[in-house]
Design an enzyme around this catalytic site. Structure first.
Site, mmCIF file in Angstrom:
data_model
loop_
_atom_site.group_PDB
_atom_site.id
_atom_site.type_symbol
_atom_site.label_atom_id
_atom_site.label_comp_id
_atom_site.label_asym_id
_atom_site.label_seq_id
_atom_site.Cartn_x
_atom_site.Cartn_y
_atom_site.Cartn_z
ATOM 1 C CB CYS A 84 -16.900 93.963 -21.042
ATOM 2 S SG CYS A 84 -17.271 92.731 -19.755
ATOM 3 C CB CYS A 198 -12.878 95.167 -13.929
ATOM 4 S SG CYS A 198 -14.641 95.595 -13.823
#
Length: 236
Positions: A84, A198
């Protein structure tokens, strides 16, 4: 001796699954026994990273991630990875919470661009609004004199909607279409490489969709974990 790998996941679950698949495929093996011992903590209750960054209140996020990191270490993890990007805003706190290495995804992606794609003048960043606002990628690339181009306000808002939709409802065709259009817009503005900043973006975008190279942050992190976990003699 290869290291036991702990994964701080759940941000979101599909991205964690994609990372684990790429980690498995990136591991040089002759039999299943050659694979890494991996401990996955996939906790979707981790506070929203973008909300934490934009509000300026990172304590809850840092506390949750440090707790998971410590739990992974107690379970035997000798190396920790976190698929992440936006969560890396509290990377320093996580590193202080444990005695084992925690891989820096942002740094690994920047190095992958330099090592794999020469020295572009500008890269296009597709990421959460939190990651963009944090400036993590801007700082990482500024050390190499590379400009980071980001979507305009309207594009960024729609990109966030697509990311949240994928996290909740799963992959849909229209999400891929929007990601392609957003990447193309950055290329038109001068991006010579598209950075998937992302971990949901690689599920929506691939090299075949864009006229310039696409750097998959999950793939980069997977290869970095293999390299570190196996040490100098393994992982390639």
């Amino acid at each position: 001796m290869k290291k036991v790998v702990g994964i701080i996941g759940g941000m979101g679950p599909l991205a964690t699954a994609d990372f684990f698949l790429k980690l498995t495929r990136a591991t040089p093996v002759k039999s299943e026994r050659d694979h890494l011992h991996v401990i996955i903590e996939s906790d979707p209750s981790i506070p929203d990273r973008t909300e934490a960054i934009l509000s300026g209140d990172l304590k809850g996020l840092a506390d949750a991630l440090c707790q998971i990191a410590r739990r992974l270490e107690r379970m035997g993890a000798q190396l920790i990875a976190m698929p992440c990007n936006s969560a890396h805003v509290v990377l320093d706190q996580i590193r202080r919470a444990v005695s084992v290495p925690v891989v820096d995804m942002i740094e690994e992606v920047a190095k992958a661009v330099i090592n794999g794609h020469g020295h572009p003048e500008a890269v296009g960043l597709l990421a959460t609004s939190g990651t963009v606002a944090s400036g993590m990628y801007q700082r990482a690339f500024s050390r190499f004199g590379i400009e980071v181009l980001t979507p305009n306000e309207g594009e960024q808002s729609r990109l966030m909607q697509a990311i949240y939709s994928l996290k909740g409802e799963g992959l849909k065709g229209e999400l891929c279409g929007f990601a392609r259009r957003c990447a193309a817009s950055l290329v038109e503005r001068g991006a010579q490489v598209i950075v998937c900043g992302c971990t949901e973006i690689p599920l929506m975008l691939s090299n075949e969709d864009v006229s310039v190279p696409v750097v998959d942050c999950n793939e980069v992190l997977a290869r970095a974990v293999v390299r570190i976990a196996f040490g100098p003699r393994g992982g390639g």
